[in-house]
Motif scaffolding. Structure first.
Motif, short mmCIF file in Angstrom:
data_model
loop_
_atom_site.label_atom_id
_atom_site.label_comp_id
_atom_site.label_asym_id
_atom_site.label_seq_id
_atom_site.Cartn_x
_atom_site.Cartn_y
_atom_site.Cartn_z
N THR A 1 0.83 -1.21 0.00
CA THR A 1 0.00 0.00 0.00
C THR A 1 0.86 1.25 0.00
N ALA A 2 1.92 1.23 0.81
CA ALA A 2 2.79 2.39 0.87
C ALA A 2 3.40 2.65 -0.50
N ARG B 1 0.25 3.57 -3.09
CA ARG B 1 -0.51 4.81 -2.85
C ARG B 1 0.41 6.02 -2.68
N VAL B 2 1.62 5.80 -2.23
CA VAL B 2 2.47 6.94 -1.91
C VAL B 2 3.67 7.07 -2.86
N PRO C 1 2.60 7.00 -7.21
CA PRO C 1 2.09 8.24 -7.83
C PRO C 1 3.16 9.31 -8.00
N PHE D 1 2.32 13.68 1.97
CA PHE D 1 2.33 13.16 0.61
C PHE D 1 1.94 14.27 -0.36
N HIS E 1 1.15 14.45 -3.45
CA HIS E 1 0.13 14.27 -4.48
C HIS E 1 -1.27 14.14 -3.88
N MET E 2 -1.37 14.27 -2.55
CA MET E 2 -2.69 14.19 -1.91
C MET E 2 -3.00 15.54 -1.26
N PHE F 1 -5.58 9.01 4.90
CA PHE F 1 -4.78 7.83 4.53
C PHE F 1 -4.67 6.78 5.64
N VAL G 1 -6.35 2.90 5.34
CA VAL G 1 -5.65 1.62 5.43
C VAL G 1 -6.15 0.81 6.64
#
Lengths: 547, 366
Positions: free
Chosen positions: A457-458, A461-462, A465, B95, B97-98, B106, B110
């Motif tokens: 996931t890290a 999602r991080v 991207p 982050f 891009h968020m 986030f 999760v």
């Protein structure tokens, strides 16, 4: 705000700012000027002139100017053949072109549109002399004076400067210049007489054309040379339609004698049909008429398997349609290569960005190593690796995975091209990805994990991207390089794995259809620009980082 | 509090060692226990092992030897994402891009928390740092202080019991740092979370913490509340590292109870409190805070020694005066005096007598 701001010396601030900026811009321009000039001279101008050939079509009207003019009045859809005047114009055009040896080039050009025209033009060029001889011989039999070039010169040379038909002379000069692609401005020992050329227009024109040609192209004196047969033909034609009895210029009595002898006149349409029966069909005429413009869309239509016909645009016959398929294949294979490069390059780029400096540098050298090896060597190495008696097949047979009788075919097809090109273009994918990944601090992944994300996931999602700009930059680079690649598909592509660029090379160096090659090249260039534009719209070119 | 047994502690390091290269120990035999709700700061120069300790606690580094326990459970083999520890990084690690809201969402996503609950928690966490209006922004559109607030609320949004902060205010200017120091301690105490805070800024450590662990050379040199740390440093490293400090080298010549006599290298004799010395003849480094040096003889005990000093420099600093003296051969001896109406302003070259209360002068290891 209503009043303009002033600089310290009283000039408007905007103007003094503009002046200061202009000086900066000029200095910057001065710095890049050498490169700019170099690029313009060695890159933009040659490519521009090459691409211009994709629409250039003045060869038809330069070679057959009178034919094109008289054919314009012919209705191709009527089913009837063009009238005698068209054949007549064709005779004179073709005669001159054959003397200048330009008719075969035109035949080659028209052959792209209609097969068979090349040989038709070549044969006709040889046979034309016979038509003229049929009128020249009786004329010379009638009076020996006609054998003498000086007679003709006396007949048409201006008696005074007031009598000179300068327009006709310069028109013929221009025509010869266009036909032969050389300037026809040398001294000509002949000035057409207004009176004579008005009386005998066709002969006057034919003689002037001849005189200009021999003077400018052969460097001979027209006063002492015998004119071509075509001039005699023109005289016979003129004598049938005009009355020379009232003429008082030099050689008038010769003309009266010739007219009263009632020389035979060739029926040119019949003579052409005699030379080759194709002239008695509308096929060559339709082709010439359709492609008589100075500019043509014909090459571009050919490039997409279409064709310009008198009835509009039509698809080529199925057996000649290969270019669309080739374009499609080029794009599809370039995409495959791009995706392979992403799949193989991403982990390496990640490793490069995350290893300690020293190990990363070593790995980077390994990545760059292919750059120091000749492209040809690398491609040939793949040939050794992939062929049926090659290293990979041998190993597979040896360990028993593949039967000796059924060795894998991995070269001279799309697979070979994709493998070899992926290998060759891989560094172009890795380097931009690496430079982007380098800027992603490891603390992002740590932060994601501390927030409860699993490794996957890290990453997804991080990390991923944020690495997309690198993928984008690499993909653009690889795709654009791949879509125009030539050497590798040529060597390992066989027939099924070649690209559109190989077809362009074929038309440049083998078929010599440069117009089609230029059209294909233009389409390729446009496709790349469109992709670039689309990428800019979707991802944004600012997001592309090359380092 | 400091002596809570490790089995009752919320966070405990037991004989933890860490080596990166198999030759040198970065962390040497670390023992530490923290009760629930404590704000503990790890303070030390760079390379002292404090960040390594934090990373071992977070799970990004594994201990070479020893046991780390969280709420009584050994976490040595639990991966970082299952530890449930909130963490704030020095570079914020938001982050890019968020959006702010997505960043906060986030950790909840999760954890598979439903959308409605997620939104509510995100807004509540943003509310804690007064950043509700910035939910839709990207981190790049925020100032450093705002980014750090978001990073803080992101570390808190999933309600961890333990939050680790790795020099979170290092990149901010002084004023903003002070504001955020206050906000962080207030939040930590209000929410009752246990906090481990790493910094190399001693002022930050003193103002924020319940207890400070001073790290040097892979060991905790002293672990005490801020006032104890400042006033009663246990060794010369701590004395030097925390606050400003005057040192004089000498030898113990007399010792009795909590008082000793030190003969300095210059031959002068002074009185001190023995801390790290136990017998006559030992070399010692005596340490005295600049603000505890007394120039007014009447305020000293009658039986203590005084020293001759020469004023070298007088610096006016607004609230205080800072006077540099030559004392027993040391030219960097500094005294600080309050800017009071009756305070004398010493001119360079003046000869004065100075002294101090024996308990303010600590005889430490040489």
């Amino acid at each position: 705000m209503s009043e303009a701001m002033m600089a310290a010396d009283g000039t408007p601030l905007k103007r003094s700012l503009a002046r200061a900026l202009r000086r900066q811009k000029l200095r910057a321009l001065g710095l890049i000027a050498p490169l700019l000039v170099f690029v313009v001279i060695t890159f933009i101008v040659p490519i521009g002139s090459m691409l211009f050939r994709s629409v250039e079509n003045d060869i038809v009207s330069n070679t057959l100017p009178m034919t094109v003019q008289s054919l314009a009045r012919w209705d191709a859809s009527s089913g009837a053949l063009p009238d005698e005047a068209v054949y007549e114009a064709m005779y004179f055009d073709m005669f001159l072109a054959a003397e200048a040896k330009r008719h075969t080039r035109l035949g080659t050009r028209l052959n792209y549109e209609q097969t068979g025209l090349s040989s038709l033009f070549r044969q006709s060029g040889r046979a034309l002399d016979d038509i003229g001889k049929e009128t020249q011989r009786p004329l010379e039999k009638l009076n020996k004076a006609w054998k003498d070039g000086e007679t003709w010169h006396m007949l048409f040379n201006a008696t005074s400067s007031a009598d000179t038909n300068a327009a006709l002379l310069s028109a013929q000069r221009a025509r010869i210049a266009r036909l032969t692609d050389t300037p026809a401005n040398q001294e000509v020992n002949f000035a057409p007489s207004t009176a004579a050329t008005a009386l005998l227009p066709k002969t006057g024109r034919a003689y002037t054309a001849w005189a200009v040609y021999v003077a400018t192209q052969d460097g001979r004196d027209p006063a002492t040379r015998d004119p071509w047969e075509a001039v005699a033909t023109a005289l016979a034609l003129d004598l049938k339609t005009v009355d020379v009895s009232g003429y008082s210029g030099p050689g008038a009595e010769l003309l009266v004698e010739a007219q009263s002898a009632d020389l035979p006149v060739p029926a040119l349409s019949a003579a052409f049909a005699d030379m080759d029966e194709d002239w008695a069909t509308d096929v060559p005429w339709k082709t010439i008429q359709t492609h008589s413009g100075i500019y043509t869309s014909g090459y571009f239509l050919n490039a997409v398997d279409a064709q310009k016909t008198p009835d509009g645009v039509a698809w080529q016959p199925d057996d000649k349609q290969i270019l669309q398929k080739l374009f499609g294949r080029t794009i599809w294979m370039s995409l495959m290569i791009t995706f392979s490069c992403i799949a193989l390059g991403y982990p390496i780029a990640w490793l490069l960005a995350n290893l300690p400096m020293r190990k990363a540098n070593l790995l980077l050298i390994l990545v760059l190593l292919p750059f120091w090896t000749s492209l040809l060597v690398r491609t040939s190495a793949w040939k050794v690796m992939l062929q049926q008696q090659g290293v990979i097949n041998d190993v597979l047979v040896w360990i028993g995975l593949v039967d000796d009788a059924n060795r894998l075919i991995m070269i001279n097809n799309q697979f070979g091209t994709i493998v070899a090109m992926t290998h060759i273009l891989l560094p172009f994918m890795i380097l931009p990805m690496y430079s982007v990944m380098q800027t992603i601090p490891p603390s992002y992944l740590r932060a994601a994990k501390s927030l409860g994300a699993t490794n996957w996931t890290a990453f997804w999602r991080v990390y991923f991207p944020q690495s997309v700009p690198g993928i984008g930059a690499g993909s653009i680079l690889v795709f654009i390089l791949a879509i125009g690649y030539y050497i590798t598909p040529e060597i390992v592509g066989g027939t099924k794995g070649v690209f559109i660029s190989n077809r362009i090379a074929y038309h440049i160096s083998s078929s010599l259809n440069w117009g089609l090659a230029a059209a294909l090249g233009s389409i390729l260039l446009a496709a790349v620009l469109v992709l670039y534009w689309a990428y800019d719209k979707i991802v944004g070119i600012d997001n592309v980082k090359l380092g | 509090m400091a002596n809570t047994a490790s089995d009752q502690a919320f966070v405990a390091f037991e004989r933890v060692q860490k080596s990166y290269d198999g030759e040198t120990l970065v962390v040497k035999d670390l023992n530490l226990s923290m009760p629930r709700g404590e704000f503990l700061t790890m303070l030390g120069p760079s390379g002292s092992g404090k960040t390594t300790c934090l990373m071992m606690l977070a799970g990004f580094e594994t201990a070479t030897h020893g046991d780390i326990r969280l709420d009584g459970v050994s976490i040595n083999n639990i991966p970082p994402h299952k530890r449930g520890i909130g963490m704030v990084f020095q570079n914020y690690a938001l982050f890019p891009h968020m959006t702010v809201a997505e960043n906060l969402s986030f950790p909840l996503e999760v954890r598979k928390i439903g959308k409605a609950e997620r939104e509510e928690k995100v807004m509540r966490a943003l509310g804690m740092v007064q950043m509700q209006d910035f939910a839709g922004r990207r981190p790049a559109q925020l100032s450093g202080g705002q980014q750090q607030r978001i990073a803080l609320s992101r570390a808190l949004v999933f309600e961890p019991e333990l939050v680790l902060m790795d020099e979170p205010l290092g990149a901010l200017d002084k004023q903003l740092r002070e504001t955020l120091q206050f906000e962080i301690t207030k939040l930590a105490h209000e929410l009752g979370i246990t906090t481990v805070y790493v910094t190399h800024d001693q002022t930050e450590a003193l103002t924020m913490s319940d207890r400070v662990a001073v790290f040097d050379d892979g060991r905790i040199q002293q672990l005490d509340p801020p006032d104890t740390l400042y006033e009663e440093p246990q060794n010369s490293f701590v004395a030097q590292f925390i606050g400003e400090n005057n040192t004089l080298m000498g030898k113990v010549t007399k010792i009795s109870g909590d008082r000793c006599e030190v003969t300095l290298d210059s031959g002068d004799i002074i009185d001190a409190k023995p801390v790290n010395v136990s017998e006559v003849g030992q070399r010692t480094r005596v340490s005295i805070r600049p603000e505890r040096v007394e120039m007014d003889k009447t305020r000293l005990l009658p039986d203590v020694h005084s020293l001759k000093a020469e004023v070298l420099e007088f610096i006016y600093m607004g609230d205080i005066f800072r006077t540099r003296l030559r004392v027993a051969g040391n030219e960097d001896f500094v005294i600080k005096t309050r800017n009071a109406p009756d305070q004398v302003r010493l001119t360079p070259g003046t000869q004065i007598d100075i002294g101090w209360l024996p308990q303010d002068c600590r005889a430490l290891d040489a």
